[in-house]
Design an enzyme around this catalytic site. Structure first.
Site, short mmCIF file in Angstrom:
data_model
loop_
_atom_site.label_atom_id
_atom_site.label_comp_id
_atom_site.label_asym_id
_atom_site.label_seq_id
_atom_site.Cartn_x
_atom_site.Cartn_y
_atom_site.Cartn_z
N TYR A 1 0.84 -1.21 0.00
CA TYR A 1 0.00 0.00 0.00
C TYR A 1 0.87 1.25 0.00
CZ TYR A 1 -3.83 3.16 1.10
OH TYR A 1 -4.75 4.18 1.06
N SER B 1 -6.64 0.77 -4.31
CA SER B 1 -6.74 2.20 -4.07
C SER B 1 -5.37 2.86 -4.23
CB SER B 1 -7.34 2.44 -2.68
OG SER B 1 -7.79 3.76 -2.54
N ASP C 1 -17.95 3.44 -7.91
CA ASP C 1 -16.91 3.94 -7.03
C ASP C 1 -16.88 5.47 -7.13
OD1 ASP C 1 -14.63 4.55 -5.58
OD2 ASP C 1 -13.44 2.92 -6.43
N HIS D 1 -16.09 1.48 -3.95
CA HIS D 1 -14.66 1.37 -3.70
C HIS D 1 -14.28 0.08 -2.99
CE1 HIS D 1 -10.76 3.26 -3.74
NE2 HIS D 1 -10.60 3.09 -2.44
#
Length: 688
Positions: free
Chosen positions: A459, A539, A622, A657
């Protein structure tokens, strides 16, 4: 380019001059999600992806495994509030978890009663329960509903004692829960006027929010405006009522930046008094914990990059309560006995209990793994702690703040089907060049003498810590004989503010370099090979995958970017995108534009290059990272791909999302991701 890909019209006339650069954007038409041409493109891409995936033998095994995993009974972390105990449960057959309530913990453990079943809110279970709070008198349950995975929230009320619906509705809320005043007459929420959203899939810039006070039983049109910043649309306000019922504490942030302004609104018999601006500049991370008489207990990184607890007067003068230590202070909580703190010790949670002055510190031994949640409050001795592991979802514990005793709770999940999660081993490794820490996880009986097909996850942003926690796909991949690698990258929240600062703005490339360094180290140490390595992130993690696959396509066999930010030159023009300036910067700034252009996945695809086998996933509703990012990236990637590896997109309908996605959709998406990864890394699941 592979001729079989669905056609994506290229509009060569769309070229802009931005800070001296000629920027072509031939797929800008895909930004209009409601256009018939875009919807047709989505339909054709999904059909093509299905025609490819249906040929993969691995798909059947992963579909069966993921269906079994999502059919496991599960339960969340209990919440105690206003004389009631709540928990979300799922017997494995529901699209959404059902909320149960009881007036004692023992009664909740015995089953409790259903308070709300979100599965009745929509066909297919695409509407989800986002947040809930309980009025201080214990009468009302205020719950937020998110439709089709959207961030937009509608608040409704139930009477807790009876479950009866209350004729009281608030719409057009976002990024908030209902924050009750002490007399239970009204709650605060963040409202975004109708001009901030559009019909269907939203692509408009989110306008400035308004903090409003809604009085129960009155029309929403009569709600009182408490706070707004019409000239600063990136200001977000998070209110908290102090445990002594004297103040509403307002946390003001600019977008996702942790720097905080802290204002106190005295609670009076007439409502809210004038604000006391304790901290009125965006400089440091500040988090209100509780009152201690007339002083505030705060968590902050001011002069303490790993965090500390301080006592503050109303002028913002700090005195240490718990000084900065060797480990990162992630969060702090009020208890009836004083304080609880959560530290991260090399990306593993550690809970400590303290008196209100910071003394009498006691450590509570927690199992290694991921932190799901901690719930409690200043009125309660009990803290409920939820932990997970890569193969096991939430396991809940109750901690006595007075004694420090910890005991596991009996399973809160109902009876149902089971999935035999494999026994695993977890090994901690530090890449020696850039000193990037990561976890290597595998089935306990797996022979690791030879390189293995591996999924590598990361991430690296927004101070988010990455744990060895549970995600539904992990037990299936591990059971199939794959290796899982979880990386701790700069930009995350594992090691404090300095670690985060090294992975944002001009330092964002550090995140990608960290990830690449781990991939190279995995191959050097023969955990895996380039031909066996799949990479995944969602994301901001989807941006990570898009960036590294364009920078080092030779290093990976498979790329699995999910709901990623792929157009770094236009992300700020849609919905809440401008709020991410804390990590990315803004393309309007000439210097930051150069940084963004250097790694923007969409703009670093090169025609005639050979890219890894790629499966891009997104949701057509989203409204956080709008699907145009994935759409434009896929169209450009299919045009650029010169290698033989397929590049596909999977676009889920009526989801957003990720939060609140129905269980069947979660199972289906993970099955396709893992089957795709297995097929192109050579992983052969058992019994094949």
């Amino acid at each position: 380019m592979t001729a079989d890909y669905p056609e994506s019209r290229r509009d060569e006339s769309v070229v802009e001059t931005l800070h001296g650069h000629q920027i072509a954007d031939p797929y800008r038409w895909l930004e209009d999600a409601d256009a018939a041409e875009t919807k047709d493109w989505v339909s054709r891409q999904n059909a093509f992806t299905e025609s490819v995936l249906t040929q993969y033998d691995e798909r059947g095994w992963f579909q069966q495994a993921m269906t079994a995993i999502l059919r496991r009974p599960r339960a969340g972390v209990p919440v105690q509030s206003s004389g009631w105990f709540f928990v979300g449960r799922n017997d494995g057959t529901k699209a959404q978890d059902v909320v149960y309530v009881a007036d004692t913990l023992a009664a909740l453990l015995d089953g409790g009663r259903v308070l709300i079943d979100p599965n009745t809110l929509s066909e297919g279970g695409t509407d989800s329960l986002g947040t809930f709070t309980v009025s201080p008198d214990g009468r009302y349950f205020a719950y937020g509903i998110n439709e089709s995975g959207s961030d937009w929230t509608t608040f409704r009320l139930l009477e807790v004692a009876t479950g009866a619906e209350v004729d009281d509705v608030v719409t057009e809320a976002k990024f908030s829960e209902a924050v009750w005043l002490p007399d239970s007459s009204a709650y605060l929420y963040s409202h975004y006027p109708a001009g901030g959203r559009s019909e269907g899939t939203e692509t408009k810039v989110l306008g400035g929010g308004q903090l409003k006070l809604h009085k129960i039983g009155t029309p929403q049109a009569d709600d009182q405006l408490v706070l707004s910043f019409p000239d600063q649309p990136r200001i977000f306000v998070t209110p908290v009522v102090s445990e002594d019922d004297r103040y509403v504490v307002m946390h003001l942030h600019e977008g996702t930046d942790a720097a905080t302004r802290l204002w106190l609104y005295p609670i009076t018999t007439d409502g809210l008094g004038d604000p006391i601006k304790v901290i009125d500049e965006f400089a440091d991370e500040i988090d209100f914990v509780r009152m201690a008489g007339d002083r505030l207990i705060l968590r902050t990184d001011r002069d303490a990059p790993r965090g500390r607890l301080v006592s503050s007067d109303f002028d913002g003068n700090f005195t240490d309560v718990i000084p900065e230590g060797e480990n990162a202070l992630r969060s702090a909580y009020a208890t009836s006995g004083g304080l609880a703190t959560l530290y991260l010790v090399d990306a593993q949670p550690e809970l400590r209990l303290h008196d209100i002055d910071g003394g009498n510190t006691r450590s509570v031994p927690l199992a290694s793994g991921g932190l799901v949640d901690v719930t409690g409050g200043a009125k309660y001795d009990e803290l409920f702690v939820g932990l997970s592991s890569p193969t096991e979802p939430t396991l809940s514990y109750v901690v006595s703040a007075a004694s420090g005793d910890l005991r596991p709770l009996p399973s809160l999940a109902p009876a149902g089907e089971t999935f035999a999660a494999p026994e695993i081993t977890v090994r901690r490794v530090v890449e020696p060049g850039r000193e990037v820490p990561y976890f290597v996880i595998s089935r306990a009986d797996l022979d690791l003498s030879e390189p293995r097909p591996t999924v590598m996850y990361g991430y690296g942003g927004f101070r988010v810590p990455i744990f060895t926690d549970y995600r539904p796909g992990w037990p299936a991949w591990l059971a199939a004989g794959g290796v899982l690698v979880i990386t701790n990258l700069r930009g995350g929240g594992e090691y404090g503010t300095a670690w985060y600062e090294e992975g944002r703005l001009k330092n964002k490339q550090n995140v990608f370099d960290d990830f690449i360094a781990v991939a190279e180290h995995l191959q050097k140490t023969r955990v895996t090979t380039a031909a066996q390595l799949a990479i995944h992130g969602r994301s901001n993690g989807g941006l990570l995958i898009g960036a590294v696959m364009t920078q080092r396509p030779d290093l990976f066999a498979v790329a699995l970017p999910g709901v990623g930010v792929m157009d770094m030159l236009r992300f700020h023009l849609f919905t809440v995108g401008a709020a991410w300036a804390s990590d990315f910067g803004l393309p309007d700034d000439p210097e930051q534009f150069e940084d963004l252009l250097a790694y923007s996945p969409l703009h670093n695809l090169h025609d005639g290059s050979a890219y890894p086998a790629t499966l891009v996933v997104t949701g057509d509703h989203d409204d956080r990272v709008v699907p145009l990012h994935s759409h434009k990236f896929m169209a450009a990637l299919q045009h650029a791909q010169a290698g033989s590896a397929p590049v596909l997109t999977r676009i889920e309908v009526d989801t957003g999302h990720g939060f609140g996605k129905p269980a069947a959709m979660v199972a289906s998406e993970w099955a396709d991701l893992l089957a795709f990864a297995a097929h192109h890394t050579g992983l052969v699941p058992p019994e094949q």
